[in-house]
Design an enzyme around this catalytic site. Structure first.
Site, short mmCIF file in Angstrom:
data_model
loop_
_atom_site.label_atom_id
_atom_site.label_comp_id
_atom_site.label_asym_id
_atom_site.label_seq_id
_atom_site.Cartn_x
_atom_site.Cartn_y
_atom_site.Cartn_z
N ASP A 68 0.69 -1.25 0.09
CA ASP A 68 0.14 -0.05 0.00
C ASP A 68 0.94 1.41 -0.08
OD1 ASP A 68 -1.97 1.88 -0.01
OD2 ASP A 68 -2.41 1.42 2.18
N ASP A 266 -1.56 4.97 -5.64
CA ASP A 266 -1.84 4.30 -4.60
C ASP A 266 -1.98 2.75 -4.76
OD1 ASP A 266 -2.70 3.33 -2.37
OD2 ASP A 266 -4.90 3.94 -2.34
#
Ligand code: NAG
Ligand code: NAG
Ligand code: NAG
Length: 406
Positions: A68, A266
């Site tokens: 992440d 992201d």
């Protein structure tokens, strides 16, 4: 929607005031530091995430982490005991009186604006992260060793701080993650990368290569970065996320009128999200374009909000990519104007019923307000490089299957 995307909302607001130069030792370009590489598994569809195995402790135990770049804190489901864990107790981390006390400076990088914590320096350092999709993890910071083999052959076991997550909650809209935890790859001080940089292990650079066929690799350090062919654009700073821009969006190499966009990169997001206005414009352009193809709207397919069916079911995006146009992000900042192409195979998926579905979503619908988030789907087939030393984001086409020669 099978999208689990993680953007820490309030954890990040706190990291801003920390001056980067006080945290990271600058390394000279010729620094002899090595790199760490991890194989990645996973895919955009049907799984919805990419993950790595990290070993923790002595004797080491392996845990699967969702990678992440949209958040900083690494945490693992933790048998303390656990509430809201999605993996069975044997697959959870077992703490052993190794909590980080509030007096540890790393704890202060977790302060929240509206939740004073750690009044007593001897108390354990609690954390609470919330993601943009309403999921959250609560627990305590612990330290343990992470055995790594560097690319230069050196074996290290640095102690790293991470979250022992014993209270997770997930929103009804999204299925709980199948991984044991989240590997926060952001630039905040608590991230594994920042801790490795402080310990003098690698340079302050993280990168990944997500293969469109699934899998790929993740790296810390600069050893794998090709010396030519990488396109760079500045990262906005100070900013909590890996944000770029301003940029304008082109459709089929023509202006769309969409300008001044900021884009967050992201990997915690399976799909790409645009703000409402951008989404509306892009969807209109694509829908208009599809009218001149044999594709028809497939209302019955609930895989994603917009799906189309062809004369017969499709097996791969490659069969339909010629019916769609490329989107281009034209970065209008910096001295040199650079472009990131998003070809159809980087914004479409083929559903289980053989329909082609749009992997571009309305961010306003999931509470992202004005942000645009470039997710896994649009980073496939690229080596992406987040260079926190030069504050720039780089990319170069790659099949992501084999490690490049270093
Ligand atoms: C490998 O790299 C590490 C740091 O990244 C360094 O400390 C070590 O000396 C290097 N080992 C060799 C054999 O070059
Ligand atoms: C995007 O979502 C917002 C919030 O649900 C909604 O108001 C808006 O109409 C949506 N935009 C489009 C183009 O669907
Ligand atoms: C991309 O942006 C640059 C800088 O603003 C501009 O000069 C160029 O014309 C743009 N390219 C296209 C294809 O619109």
């Amino acid at each position: 929607m099978n999208s689990r995307f993680a953007l820490v909302l309030f954890l990040f607001f706190v990291i801003v005031p920390l001056s980067k130069s006080s945290i990271f030792k600058p390394f000279s370009p010729k620094s002899p530091l090595s790199s760490i590489v991890f194989p990645i598994s996973g895919n955009v569809f049907p799984l919805g995430y990419y993950s790595v195995l990290l070993r923790i402790g002595n004797p080491p135990k392996a845990f699967q982490f969702d990678i992440d770049t949209g958040s900083d804190l690494t945490w693992v489901q933790c048998n303390a005991p656990c509430s809201g864990c999605t993996v069975l107790p044997p697959l959870q981390y077992k703490p052993k009186s190794n909590t980080v006390p509030c007096s540890n400076p790393i704890c202060s990088s977790l302060h929240w604006p509206n939740k004073p914590h750690c009044p007593n320096p001897k108390e354990q350092c609690d954390y609470d992260v919330e993601y943009a999709d309403q999921g959250s993890s609560m627990g305590a910071l612990v330290t343990d060793t992470f055995p790594f083999t560097l690319l230069n052959g050196t074996i290290l076991q640095p102690p790293l701080a991470f979250g022992c997550g014993y209270d997770q909650s997930f929103s009804n809209a999204h299925p709980p993650p199948a991984t044991a935890g989240v590997l926060g790859l952001g630039k905040g001080r608590i991230s594994v990368l920042s801790q490795l940089v402080s310990a003098g292990v690698t340079r302050n650079i993280v990168g990944h290569c997500l293969s469109s066929k699934g899998g790929g690799y993740l790296f810390f350090g600069d050893s794998l970065i090709p010396s030519t062919g990488v396109t760079w654009t500045p990262l906005l700073s100070p900013d909590n996320h890996y944000t770029t821009g301003p940029a304008e969006l082109l459709f089929n190499a023509k202006p769309t009128g969409l300008k001044g966009l900021k884009l967050i990169f992201d990997t915690g997001s399976s799909y790409t999200y645009f703000n409402s206005k951008t989404y509306q414009t892009v969807v209109k352009l694509i829908e208009n374009d599809v009218k001149s193809t044999p594709l028809k709207v497939a209302k019955d397919d609930k895989t994603l909000p917009i799906c189309w069916k062809g004369p017969k079911p499709f097996k791969s995006v490659l069969e339909v990519k010629n019916l769609f146009k490329t989107l281009t992000i034209n970065f209008t900042n910096g001295r040199k104007n650079t472009q990131l192409q998003i070809p159809p195979e980087s914004y479409l998926i083929v559903s289980k019923t053989g329909h082609v579905c749009l992997g571009l979503l309305n961010g306003s619908e999931v509470g992202l307000q004005d942000s645009n988030v470039i997710g896994d789907i649009s980073m496939q087939g690229l080596m992406m490089i987040y260079d926190n030393e030069k504050q720039q984001l780089g990319w170069v086409a790659s099949d992501c299957k084999k490690l490049p020669k270093s």
